[in-house]
Design a protein around this motif. Structure first.
Motif, short mmCIF file in Angstrom:
data_model
loop_
_atom_site.label_atom_id
_atom_site.label_comp_id
_atom_site.label_asym_id
_atom_site.label_seq_id
_atom_site.Cartn_x
_atom_site.Cartn_y
_atom_site.Cartn_z
N GLN A 299 0.86 -1.20 0.00
CA GLN A 299 0.00 0.00 0.00
C GLN A 299 0.89 1.24 0.00
OE1 GLN A 299 -3.16 -0.48 -0.38
NE2 GLN A 299 -3.11 -2.71 -0.06
N THR A 300 1.66 1.40 -1.05
CA THR A 300 2.68 2.44 -1.09
C THR A 300 2.09 3.85 -1.00
OG1 THR A 300 2.67 2.34 -3.50
CG2 THR A 300 4.33 1.02 -2.37
N ALA A 301 1.03 4.11 -1.75
CA ALA A 301 0.47 5.46 -1.81
C ALA A 301 -0.08 5.89 -0.45
CB ALA A 301 -0.62 5.54 -2.88
N VAL A 302 -0.88 5.02 0.16
CA VAL A 302 -1.51 5.36 1.44
C VAL A 302 -0.45 5.52 2.53
CG1 VAL A 302 -3.03 4.51 3.27
CG2 VAL A 302 -3.68 4.23 0.87
N PHE A 303 0.49 4.57 2.57
CA PHE A 303 1.45 4.62 3.67
C PHE A 303 2.41 5.80 3.51
CE2 PHE A 303 5.05 2.69 6.21
CZ PHE A 303 4.41 2.89 7.42
N ALA A 304 2.87 6.06 2.28
CA ALA A 304 3.76 7.21 2.07
C ALA A 304 3.04 8.51 2.40
CB ALA A 304 4.26 7.22 0.63
N LYS A 305 1.79 8.61 2.01
CA LYS A 305 1.00 9.82 2.30
C LYS A 305 0.88 10.02 3.81
CE LYS A 305 -3.46 11.98 1.12
NZ LYS A 305 -4.01 12.19 2.46
N TYR A 306 0.59 8.94 4.52
CA TYR A 306 0.45 9.05 5.98
C TYR A 306 1.76 9.49 6.63
CZ TYR A 306 -0.25 7.95 10.87
OH TYR A 306 -0.32 8.03 12.23
N LEU A 307 2.87 8.91 6.19
CA LEU A 307 4.16 9.29 6.78
C LEU A 307 4.44 10.78 6.56
CD1 LEU A 307 6.39 6.20 5.83
CD2 LEU A 307 5.38 6.74 8.06
N ASN A 308 4.16 11.26 5.37
CA ASN A 308 4.37 12.69 5.10
C ASN A 308 3.48 13.55 5.99
OD1 ASN A 308 6.40 13.01 2.93
ND2 ASN A 308 5.02 11.70 1.77
N GLU A 309 2.25 13.08 6.23
CA GLU A 309 1.32 13.85 7.06
C GLU A 309 1.80 13.96 8.52
OE1 GLU A 309 -2.85 12.90 4.64
OE2 GLU A 309 -2.39 11.87 6.53
N ILE A 310 2.53 12.94 8.98
CA ILE A 310 3.01 13.01 10.36
C ILE A 310 4.45 13.54 10.42
CG2 ILE A 310 1.47 11.18 11.15
CD1 ILE A 310 3.85 9.26 11.14
N GLY A 311 4.93 14.08 9.30
CA GLY A 311 6.21 14.78 9.31
C GLY A 311 7.43 13.94 8.98
N ILE A 312 7.21 12.76 8.43
CA ILE A 312 8.34 11.93 8.02
C ILE A 312 8.40 11.92 6.50
CG2 ILE A 312 9.35 9.60 8.05
CD1 ILE A 312 7.83 9.10 10.67
N PRO A 313 9.41 12.57 5.90
CA PRO A 313 9.48 12.63 4.44
C PRO A 313 9.51 11.22 3.82
CG PRO A 313 11.04 14.16 5.42
CD PRO A 313 10.53 13.30 6.53
N ALA A 314 8.58 10.95 2.90
CA ALA A 314 8.49 9.61 2.31
C ALA A 314 8.08 9.71 0.86
CB ALA A 314 7.48 8.77 3.09
N ASP A 315 8.54 8.76 0.07
CA ASP A 315 8.11 8.68 -1.33
C ASP A 315 7.83 7.23 -1.68
OD1 ASP A 315 10.64 7.59 -1.46
OD2 ASP A 315 11.50 9.15 -2.70
N GLU A 316 7.16 7.04 -2.80
CA GLU A 316 6.85 5.70 -3.28
C GLU A 316 7.93 5.24 -4.24
OE1 GLU A 316 2.73 5.12 -4.68
OE2 GLU A 316 2.48 7.23 -4.18
#
Length: 337
Positions: A299-316
């Motif tokens: 679930q790359t899109a959902v999990f990366a989006k969530y990480l970015n929302e909590i302040g952890i830079p993430a990409d797929e």
């Protein structure tokens, strides 16, 4: 330090790949599942425990070096070490250190301790590559003790009704967890594909419950009212239907979703997985303290989006991993004769 190529995850200064899906000269393998350990590499490096699994699944004469957890080796100036991933036996996160920067590739992992795998250990790093197979909030696992009790209770119910309990689970990792839960529950039989991998466990000293290997193409009347474990590829085959008085249960993280059980008309479904659930993924990522997270298979899109929302830079990052759990998903059932 890491680049993502059409062959796999590449460490440019070290000139090697991690879990490549195309042939390369030097491959570091996180664990023995087929979607991460491919045929065709000139040289393999993995944990000691994964060596017999690769030799069993790929070829006995591959060039493979095994090392222990936390043992450090160097390749072209890059320090390489393996750290427990808790996914299956021998599974490892790959830690790379070069000129003061640390990157970690998780492979597949889970936070739960299953009693078979070396427990997951978080590794501090600047850059973390994480899986996301069950990266949705709906996926939350019960404790291993509760899962085992549910399996045992289902078997006892079947025994009272004079039925044969048939568990469907992946041959490497899941099958051995089911076996462990079935200790002293009754006569235990495993499909020969599971028995072959059990040998790899036994070679390194893992004690599994007493079992008998069965070939479902032969006479199977003696399985009546026993406990049988088969791989997912046999689920809708003709041979499995030979088992007398069969009640069958699917053991997979996908069983968390009620519709998956209905799709296959299974008698029972148990959400048991060798991957981290939603909370486990978040816990693991936070523990690394990584400045950048790359989210792969699942679930790359959902999990990366969530990480970015909590302040952890993430990409797929697209990869070709994930087939081992997909084999258990409703959309990917092999139907051999």
């Amino acid at each position: 330090m890491l680049t993502f190529t059409d062959k796999g995850i590449y460490c440019e200064p070290g000139k090697f790949y991690i879990d490549p899906w195309k042939p390369v000269d030097f491959a570091i393998i996180t664990h023995g599942h087929a979607d991460h350990a491919k045929w065709g590499m000139k040289n393999y490096l993995c944990h000691h425990y994964t060596v017999p699994i690769l030799q069993s699944r790929i070829s006995a004469d591959i060039s493979v070096q095994g090392i222990g957890y936390n043992e450090v080796i160097s390749r072209n100036g890059v320090k390489i070490s393996l750290h427990p991933a808790g996914h299956i036996i021998g599974s490892a996160q790959i830690r790379l250190e070069y000129k003061g920067k640390v990157s970690v590739v998780s492979g597949d992992y889970k936070i739960q301790e299953d009693g078979l795998s070396t427990p997951f250990e978080p590794v501090k790093c600047h850059e973390f590559v994480t899986e996301s197979t069950f990266g949705l909030p709906i996926y939350r696992w019960q404790s291993v003790a509760t899962q085992n009790e549910q399996l045992q209770q289902w078997v006892r119910s079947n025994q009272e009704q004079k039925k044969t309990s048939v568990f469907v689970g992946y041959s490497l990792g899941k099958a051995q967890r089911i076996m462990q839960a079935m200790q002293d529950a009754g006569p235990l039989y495993v499909h020969y594909s599971i028995g072959k991998l059990n040998l790899a466990f036994e070679q390194i000293g893992v004690r599994l419950p007493k079992y008998e290997i069965v070939d479902l193409r032969e006479d199977v009347k003696h399985l009546d009212q026993g406990i049988v474990i088969v791989p997912p590829s046999l689920l809708e085959s003709k041979v499995i239907k030979k088992i007398p008085h069969m009640a069958h249960a699917i053991c997979s993280g996908w069983m968390q979703v009620r519709g998956a059980r209905r799709w296959r008309s299974a008698d029972a479904g148990f959400p048991i997985s060798d991957h981290a659930d939603w909370e486990g993924l978040i816990e693991a990522v936070k523990a690394t303290g990584a400045e950048q997270v790359h989210v792969t298979h699942g679930q790359t899109a959902v999990f990366a989006k969530y990480l970015n929302e909590i302040g952890i830079p993430a990409d797929e990052v697209p990869t070709e991993y994930g087939r081992e759990e997909e084999d258990e998903s409703p959309e990917n059932v092999e139907v051999p004769s």
